[in-house]
Design a protein around this motif. Structure first.
Motif, PDB file in Angstrom:
ATOM      1  N   LEU A 203      -9.761  -1.474   1.060  1.00  0.00           N
ATOM      2  CA  LEU A 203      -9.861  -0.309   0.191  1.00  0.00           C
ATOM      3  C   LEU A 203      -8.653   0.602   0.354  1.00  0.00           C
ATOM      4  CD1 LEU A 203     -11.598   1.272  -1.838  1.00  0.00           C
ATOM      5  CD2 LEU A 203     -12.717   2.375   0.111  1.00  0.00           C
ATOM      6  N   LEU A 204      -8.240   0.848   1.602  1.00  0.00           N
ATOM      7  CA  LEU A 204      -7.070   1.696   1.832  1.00  0.00           C
ATOM      8  C   LEU A 204      -5.804   1.064   1.263  1.00  0.00           C
ATOM      9  CD1 LEU A 204      -7.661   2.958   5.484  1.00  0.00           C
ATOM     10  CD2 LEU A 204      -7.820   4.285   3.366  1.00  0.00           C
ATOM     11  N   LEU A 205      -5.621  -0.241   1.491  1.00  0.00           N
ATOM     12  CA  LEU A 205      -4.448  -0.925   0.971  1.00  0.00           C
ATOM     13  C   LEU A 205      -4.419  -0.897  -0.549  1.00  0.00           C
ATOM     14  CD1 LEU A 205      -1.966  -2.773   1.301  1.00  0.00           C
ATOM     15  CD2 LEU A 205      -3.551  -4.723   1.384  1.00  0.00           C
ATOM     16  N   SER A 206      -5.551  -1.162  -1.178  1.00  0.00           N
ATOM     17  CA  SER A 206      -5.607  -1.176  -2.641  1.00  0.00           C
ATOM     18  C   SER A 206      -5.391   0.206  -3.228  1.00  0.00           C
ATOM     19  CB  SER A 206      -6.960  -1.742  -3.098  1.00  0.00           C
ATOM     20  OG  SER A 206      -7.180  -3.034  -2.562  1.00  0.00           O
ATOM     21  N   ALA A 207      -5.980   1.220  -2.596  1.00  0.00           N
ATOM     22  CA  ALA A 207      -5.773   2.584  -3.076  1.00  0.00           C
ATOM     23  C   ALA A 207      -4.314   2.995  -2.952  1.00  0.00           C
ATOM     24  CB  ALA A 207      -6.671   3.550  -2.307  1.00  0.00           C
ATOM     25  N   TYR A 208      -3.653   2.581  -1.871  1.00  0.00           N
ATOM     26  CA  TYR A 208      -2.227   2.892  -1.706  1.00  0.00           C
ATOM     27  C   TYR A 208      -1.404   2.213  -2.801  1.00  0.00           C
ATOM     28  CZ  TYR A 208       2.468   2.973   0.237  1.00  0.00           C
ATOM     29  OH  TYR A 208       3.819   3.150   0.404  1.00  0.00           O
ATOM     30  N   ILE A 209      -1.722   0.950  -3.112  1.00  0.00           N
ATOM     31  CA  ILE A 209      -0.989   0.232  -4.166  1.00  0.00           C
ATOM     32  C   ILE A 209      -1.144   0.936  -5.497  1.00  0.00           C
ATOM     33  CG2 ILE A 209      -0.923  -1.920  -5.480  1.00  0.00           C
ATOM     34  CD1 ILE A 209      -1.605  -3.407  -2.944  1.00  0.00           C
ATOM     35  N   VAL A 210      -2.358   1.363  -5.815  1.00  0.00           N
ATOM     36  CA  VAL A 210      -2.591   2.051  -7.094  1.00  0.00           C
ATOM     37  C   VAL A 210      -1.848   3.377  -7.144  1.00  0.00           C
ATOM     38  CG1 VAL A 210      -4.348   3.154  -8.519  1.00  0.00           C
ATOM     39  CG2 VAL A 210      -4.798   0.920  -7.507  1.00  0.00           C
ATOM     40  N   MET A 211      -1.906   4.159  -6.067  1.00  0.00           N
ATOM     41  CA  MET A 211      -1.234   5.457  -6.065  1.00  0.00           C
ATOM     42  C   MET A 211       0.277   5.303  -6.161  1.00  0.00           C
ATOM     43  SD  MET A 211      -3.427   7.839  -3.421  1.00  0.00           S
ATOM     44  CE  MET A 211      -3.201   6.714  -2.033  1.00  0.00           C
ATOM     45  N   GLU A 212       0.846   4.314  -5.447  1.00  0.00           N
ATOM     46  CA  GLU A 212       2.279   4.083  -5.535  1.00  0.00           C
ATOM     47  C   GLU A 212       2.676   3.601  -6.921  1.00  0.00           C
ATOM     48  OE1 GLU A 212       4.991   4.439  -3.226  1.00  0.00           O
ATOM     49  OE2 GLU A 212       3.429   5.830  -2.592  1.00  0.00           O
ATOM     50  N   SER A 213       1.831   2.804  -7.542  1.00  0.00           N
ATOM     51  CA  SER A 213       2.116   2.334  -8.894  1.00  0.00           C
ATOM     52  C   SER A 213       2.116   3.479  -9.890  1.00  0.00           C
ATOM     53  CB  SER A 213       1.080   1.281  -9.300  1.00  0.00           C
ATOM     54  OG  SER A 213       1.259   0.888 -10.638  1.00  0.00           O
ATOM     55  N   LEU A 214       1.158   4.391  -9.745  1.00  0.00           N
ATOM     56  CA  LEU A 214       1.107   5.543 -10.643  1.00  0.00           C
ATOM     57  C   LEU A 214       2.268   6.501 -10.389  1.00  0.00           C
ATOM     58  CD1 LEU A 214      -2.727   6.295 -10.554  1.00  0.00           C
ATOM     59  CD2 LEU A 214      -1.442   5.206 -12.405  1.00  0.00           C
ATOM     60  N   ARG A 215       2.645   6.658  -9.116  1.00  0.00           N
ATOM     61  CA  ARG A 215       3.708   7.598  -8.786  1.00  0.00           C
ATOM     62  C   ARG A 215       5.067   7.110  -9.272  1.00  0.00           C
ATOM     63  NH1 ARG A 215       7.233   8.498  -4.593  1.00  0.00           N
ATOM     64  NH2 ARG A 215       6.499   6.628  -3.484  1.00  0.00           N
ATOM     65  N   ARG A 216       5.288   5.805  -9.194  1.00  0.00           N
ATOM     66  CA  ARG A 216       6.572   5.252  -9.578  1.00  0.00           C
ATOM     67  C   ARG A 216       6.615   4.744 -11.021  1.00  0.00           C
ATOM     68  NH1 ARG A 216       7.879   1.520  -4.206  1.00  0.00           N
ATOM     69  NH2 ARG A 216       7.783   3.230  -2.670  1.00  0.00           N
ATOM     70  N   SER A 217       5.557   4.969 -11.748  1.00  0.00           N
ATOM     71  CA  SER A 217       5.512   4.486 -13.125  1.00  0.00           C
ATOM     72  C   SER A 217       6.613   5.182 -13.936  1.00  0.00           C
ATOM     73  CB  SER A 217       4.151   4.763 -13.756  1.00  0.00           C
ATOM     74  OG  SER A 217       4.118   4.300 -15.080  1.00  0.00           O
ATOM     75  N   PRO A 218       7.510   4.424 -14.567  1.00  0.00           N
ATOM     76  CA  PRO A 218       8.603   5.042 -15.309  1.00  0.00           C
ATOM     77  C   PRO A 218       8.107   5.731 -16.567  1.00  0.00           C
ATOM     78  CG  PRO A 218       8.592   2.685 -15.687  1.00  0.00           C
ATOM     79  CD  PRO A 218       7.543   2.951 -14.650  1.00  0.00           C
ATOM     80  N   ALA A 219       8.805   6.767 -16.919  1.00  0.00           N
ATOM     81  CA  ALA A 219       8.454   7.461 -18.152  1.00  0.00           C
ATOM     82  C   ALA A 219       8.820   6.592 -19.337  1.00  0.00           C
ATOM     83  CB  ALA A 219       9.188   8.811 -18.233  1.00  0.00           C
TER      84      ALA A 219
END
Length: 226
Positions: A203-219
């Motif tokens: 759960l922690l690993l998956s949540a980190y992947i999702v948050m990093e994906s949202l944070r680095r999502s290009p405009a």
């Protein structure tokens, strides 16, 4: 004239991996909790009482969740491997994939054998006999805590090594993965509820992947001027 297809956005895969991992972790944790509630004494305890209907209902509910947890886990493994691609060596990629497949197969085997004991070894609508219940209880616990959790330990270790080598996981999450490996290898078969560290780590690993994906999502790119 040749038409070129737009390139696939690289952040779609890790986001899908994170979402699948979150669903897997929640389903597996729910199944483990129901198993512990349905068979609270563990595999090594002997009780003179017959299993009551509430215990059987909890175990059956857990067995219904296991196939879906396995499906989302395979999706999680496939999405992560697709994201890593050729960046990792074949050895670690093989260990990562092999441990994930063996973990899924062992988890399915534990659920299938437990379901068979509950459904076919006694008349419909009645509780299984004490020897039958003890056999199914020992078999399910041995497969899950003795074998599946060992493969989960290898999976957590290989995923942490890959994440460390590629620099895609923070130090704290890598160390947590190694700690999870040690717990699953040496503690989970002896300490009740210790197997929950695997869905917690997932759960922690998956949540980190999702948050990093949202944070680095290009405009979205701006439209070119006329």
């Amino acid at each position: 004239m040749q038409t070129s297809t737009p390139p696939r956005q690289p952040l779609q895969t890790p986001r899908a991996a994170g979402v699948a991992g979150i669903v897997f972790a929640l389903l597996l944790a729910a199944a483990m909790v129901l198993i512990r509630l349905g068979i609270p004494q563990g595999a090594d305890a002997v009780s003179a009482q017959r299993p009551d209907p509430a215990q059987l209902s909890a175990v059956r509910a857990a067995l219904m969740l296991v196939p879906f947890a396995g499906i989302f886990f395979l999706w999680f493994v496939g999405a992560v491997r697709s994201h890593v691609g050729d960046a990792e060596d074949r050895f670690m990629a093989t260990v990562f994939l092999g441990s994930g497949l063996v973990f899924t197969a062992t988890m399915f085997a534990a659920a299938a054998t437990a379901a068979a004991v509950l459904d076919t070894a006694h008349p419909a609508g009645t509780s299984p006999s004490r020897p039958t219940w003890d056999f199914g209880q020992h078999l399910a616990y041995t497969l899950m805590t003795g074998y599946a959790m060992r493969m989960a330990a290898v999976f957590a270790c290989s995923a942490s090594v890959i994440g460390h080598r590629l620099g895609i996981l923070p130090r704290w999450l890598t160390l947590l993965g190694f700690l999870t490996t040690l717990v699953l290898l040496f503690v989970s078969s002896a300490v009740p509820w210790a197997e929950l560290v695997f869905p917690a780590w997932s759960l922690l690993l998956s949540a980190y992947i999702v948050m990093e994906s949202l944070r680095r999502s290009p405009a979205a790119p701006a439209a070119p001027a006329a």
